[in-house]
Design a protein around this motif. Structure first.
Motif, mmCIF file in Angstrom:
data_model
loop_
_atom_site.group_PDB
_atom_site.id
_atom_site.type_symbol
_atom_site.label_atom_id
_atom_site.label_comp_id
_atom_site.label_asym_id
_atom_site.label_seq_id
_atom_site.Cartn_x
_atom_site.Cartn_y
_atom_site.Cartn_z
ATOM 1 N N UNK A 1 -31.946 67.680 -25.665
ATOM 2 C CA UNK A 1 -31.173 68.674 -24.934
ATOM 3 C C UNK A 1 -32.104 69.812 -24.547
ATOM 4 N N UNK A 2 -31.899 70.341 -23.362
ATOM 5 C CA UNK A 2 -32.758 71.433 -22.893
ATOM 6 C C UNK A 2 -32.509 72.685 -23.717
ATOM 7 N N UNK A 3 -33.581 73.414 -24.074
ATOM 8 C CA UNK A 3 -33.393 74.683 -24.805
ATOM 9 C C UNK A 3 -32.809 75.730 -23.879
ATOM 10 N N UNK B 1 -42.046 63.135 -20.097
ATOM 11 C CA UNK B 1 -41.311 62.639 -21.269
ATOM 12 C C UNK B 1 -39.933 62.133 -20.866
ATOM 13 N N UNK B 2 -39.261 62.891 -19.990
ATOM 14 C CA UNK B 2 -37.925 62.482 -19.550
ATOM 15 C C UNK B 2 -37.976 61.200 -18.727
ATOM 16 N N UNK B 3 -38.996 61.063 -17.901
ATOM 17 C CA UNK B 3 -39.127 59.840 -17.105
ATOM 18 C C UNK B 3 -39.364 58.632 -18.009
ATOM 19 N N UNK C 1 -34.948 68.472 -10.888
ATOM 20 C CA UNK C 1 -35.766 67.264 -11.078
ATOM 21 C C UNK C 1 -35.378 66.538 -12.359
ATOM 22 N N UNK C 2 -35.172 67.283 -13.428
ATOM 23 C CA UNK C 2 -34.831 66.656 -14.707
ATOM 24 C C UNK C 2 -33.508 65.921 -14.624
ATOM 25 N N UNK C 3 -32.529 66.509 -13.939
ATOM 26 C CA UNK C 3 -31.237 65.846 -13.784
ATOM 27 C C UNK C 3 -31.376 64.562 -12.974
ATOM 28 N N UNK D 1 -34.860 63.842 -4.929
ATOM 29 C CA UNK D 1 -34.822 65.019 -5.803
ATOM 30 C C UNK D 1 -35.787 64.858 -6.987
ATOM 31 N N UNK D 2 -35.876 63.651 -7.531
ATOM 32 C CA UNK D 2 -36.719 63.429 -8.710
ATOM 33 C C UNK D 2 -38.201 63.565 -8.384
#
Length: 714
Positions: A316-318, A215-217, A184-186, A173-174
């Motif tokens: 946190x996601x906007x 950035x999340x990775x 993907x972010x999750x 999924x990623x």
């Protein structure tokens, strides 16, 4: 006492709060005697029309070591009553995994919301003993026809399953560039909880993509690193404090917008005061919401050992969500808090203040990392429940419906849990503090008094005094600064005849608990509108949250937007704390040709545990109208420095505001001086810091002694 007697205490209780407290005894009796008779009593409550008894029965079932009780509890996930489903999802987490319930819990997670958070929490607990079952169920569910958000929630839950089976689908999924960004972010965030080489390799590849996913990775790779050993370099304590639902920055630029209320202002001022005092605190780390782009640089500052007041953002996601709607963010919030506290190297004390998802997640992290907590205990939502019950708008027979929206049951038990696990409890002053804590929350303050401290919140008098001095000069003919010039321009929009009237002012978040719309309606429909203009400071008018939109709609019903200026209503939106201080001072002294002197500050809150804005108004010298319960009743001298009233009653609120205006028109300088002196003596931010610093020292010292004792036994 026996199961029937315990149930009778709930059904015959004099108040909702009393019934909720009695539910603990019911659960104990059910666990002590898990027989047929107990099951019948609980089943009867579940089929009755008393919502409180039914909810109590759900949680009592979870304490029974009985197969029939477990089957009944699982079946409640299919109840036609949504509030029963929520409580069943929560209660099942206290039981071993039930295969027949997994599918229904997974569907709740996919549906999202508060019930989804509870179901996810239960699946996370079950995954420790039934990881393969959880992994297979979640992967299978993800193959179905789902919305992107629903699939993302299931992927996030898969990330909580500690089993090698979960790595392969998470990696797929990623790395799927065609997948929805939420999915993907999750998956990327979940891979950060793994140390398998395949997970690390996938994250390293995703970092190169850049953007939000990159950035999340990068953050996930930081999460995957081993927990660092304690870094004990440097003298002095590191204190962490948290308020998730605010955009906290040193300038307080978002004060009054969304959930950016008095707590955000307090944390900024308090952090500065703690590190400025010649005390034991070397560093204060203030955590609040932010973006993934902010989180990376924050980690460098925190990990670099920077001293003083340091800020860290939890990505946190906007768009931002209100505290009431933020419960589904539990997992991502927990990861963000854990990341920052690990980066700090050593955190001596974590101070929690709210029974919200931030405190729920932070308490989990504190347990994992061995950080002692201090908890500021307030009877919230207890006071709200009691107030609504007194007004007749909440009864035990419709409690379930209200609980679906407000999560009263969960929040009251969260307060109890946070207080019970805290190394030290802090309380706001209240007229009958010990009685209220015992009656509302069940805390006996006389037991271990060394672990309880009463601490009043405080305001920054330097800001207030500066505003008062300038407003006085402007009233005498000096040129206004930018803040007062802006207020003057707003007042110029009023009809000329209304510019001879004083101002009623209220400052704060635009939320139903704060009573903004109630105040506007009561002012507009009565004679008070002929005596004063109303200045409402707070809220994001351009991009209102759900709570703000509800209040704005009610305000527009009372005073349509096109009629505001003609009728004397100034709805300004949020302003920084410094600007609000300037406007309060102008309400006292007036603005030449625009507003008469003798304004009054009105707090129409349904409840105020303390009331920083009220104190700031008093320090300014304004007469105040405030709630007659909670914190304000401990410092507002009724009929001298202000007036206490039943703010939930619009008629009483307006009558009290009229009395305050009449008194203010006489210009009682002695009362203004008395109010300012009271704040200076008892309610400054420096005084608050001086009271808290020894609490932090004591907690850190006790924790160090416990650690040494444990090492001796190892």
């Amino acid at each position: 006492m026996g199961i029937q007697t315990a149930m009778d205490r709930i059904t015959e209780s004099a108040s909702i709060i009393e019934a909720m407290r009695a539910a603990d005894d019911l659960a104990f009796e059910a666990g002590r005697d898990p027989g047929v008779r107990t099951l019948r009593v609980l089943s009867a409550a579940l089929s009755g029309d008393d919502d409180l008894a039914a909810i109590a029965a759900v949680h009592a079932l979870a304490e029974m070591n009985d197969e029939e009780a477990a089957r009944l509890l699982s079946s409640l996930l299919s109840s036609p009553r949504p509030y029963i489903v929520e409580h069943a999802a929560d209660a099942l987490g206290r039981r071993p995994a039930r295969p027949e319930a997994v599918g229904r819990l997974v569907r709740l997670v996919a549906d999202g919301g508060f019930a989804g958070m509870l179901a996810q929490h239960t699946l996370e607990k079950w995954s420790t003993g039934a990881a393969e079952l959880m992994a297979v169920a979640l992967e299978t569910a993800c193959t179905g026809a789902l919305s992107d958000d629903a699939r993302a929630r299931l992927v996030e839950t898969m990330g909580l399953v500690r089993h090698p089976l979960a790595v392969r689908p998470l990696r797929a999924w990623a790395t799927d560039a065609a997948a929805a960004s939420a999915v993907r972010e999750a998956a990327v965030a979940a891979l950060g909880q793994r140390r398998e080489p395949a997970a690390i390799a996938a994250l390293e590849d995703i970092v190169v993509e850049g953007g939000v996913i990159g950035d999340l990775a990068r953050l996930a790779l930081i999460d995957a690193e081993p927990v660092p050993s304690d870094c004990a370099d440097g003298e002095g304590l590191t204190i962490a404090q948290l308020f998730l639902h605010a955009d906290i920055d040193p300038s307080l630029s978002s004060a009054g917008s969304g959930d950016n209320g008095g707590i955000a202002t307090l944390l900024v001022r308090l952090g500065d005061a703690l590190v400025a005092e010649p005390a034991a605190v070397r560093r204060v780390l203030t955590l609040s919401r932010g973006t993934a782009a902010q989180a990376g640089p924050d980690l460098l500052h925190v990990a670099g050992g920077e001293t003083g007041h340091v800020y860290g953002h939890i990505p946190l996601s906007p768009p931002p969500v209100s505290s009431a709607a933020a419960w589904p963010l539990r997992v991502s919030v927990r990861r963000g808090i854990r990341r920052l506290l690990r980066a700090a190297g050593r955190v001596d004390v974590l101070h929690l203040r709210m029974a919200d998802v931030g405190s729920l997640a932070a308490a989990d992290v504190a347990r994992e990392l061995g950080i002692p907590t201090v908890f500021t205990v307030a009877p919230d939502p207890h006071s709200v429940i009691a107030s609504l019950e007194r007004s007749g708008t909440l009864t035990r027979k419709d409690f379930g419906r209200a609980d679906l929206a407000e999560h009263f049951w969960f929040r009251t038990h969260l307060v109890q849990s946070l207080a019970a696990s805290a190394a030290h409890s802090v309380f706001f002053p209240r007229p009958e503090l010990e009685r209220d804590m015992h009656a509302l929350i069940g805390i006996d303050m006389s037991s271990h008094p060394e672990r309880h401290t009463v601490v009043a919140e405080g305001v920054d008098l330097e800001v207030v005094d500066r505003a008062v001095a300038h407003a006085r000069r402007v009233a005498d003919g000096a040129e206004p600064d930018a803040a007062l010039a802006e207020l003057g321009a707003l007042l110029d929009e009023l009809p000329e005849e209304r510019r001879r009237l004083p101002l009623l002012v209220t400052v704060g978040r635009m939320h139903r608990i704060k009573g903004m719309a109630t105040l506007v309606r009561a002012w507009a429909e009565g004679p008070l509108a002929d005596a004063a203009n109303l200045l409402v400071v707070g809220g994001d008018l351009e991009h209102p949250s759900v709570d703000e939109r509800e209040q704005l709609d009610r305000i527009d019903t009372a005073v349509p937007a096109a009629e505001r200026a003609a009728r004397g209503l100034l709805l300004t939106g949020h302003r920084s704390n410094d600007v609000a201080a300037d406007w309060l001072a102008a309400a006292r002294f007036g603005l030449p040709d625009r507003a008469a002197p003798g304004g009054v500050y009105v707090c129409a809150s349904l409840k105020e545990e303390f009331g920083l804005a009220i104190l700031e108004a008093m320090a300014t010298g304004l007469l105040v109208v405030a709630p007659d319960s909670g914190g304000p009743a401990t410092y507002v001298e009724d009929d001298v420095t202000g007036f206490l009233t039943e703010t939930a009653n619009p008629a009483k609120l307006i009558a009290t505001a009229e009395r305050a205006l009449e008194r203010a028109a006489r210009g009682d300088a002695r009362a203004a001086s008395r109010a300012r002196d009271l704040v200076a003596d008892r309610f400054t931010i420096q005084g608050m810091a001086a009271k808290l610093a020894p609490v932090y020292e004591s907690v850190a010292r006790s924790e160090a002694e416990l650690q040494r004792a444990a090492e001796l036994l190892a």
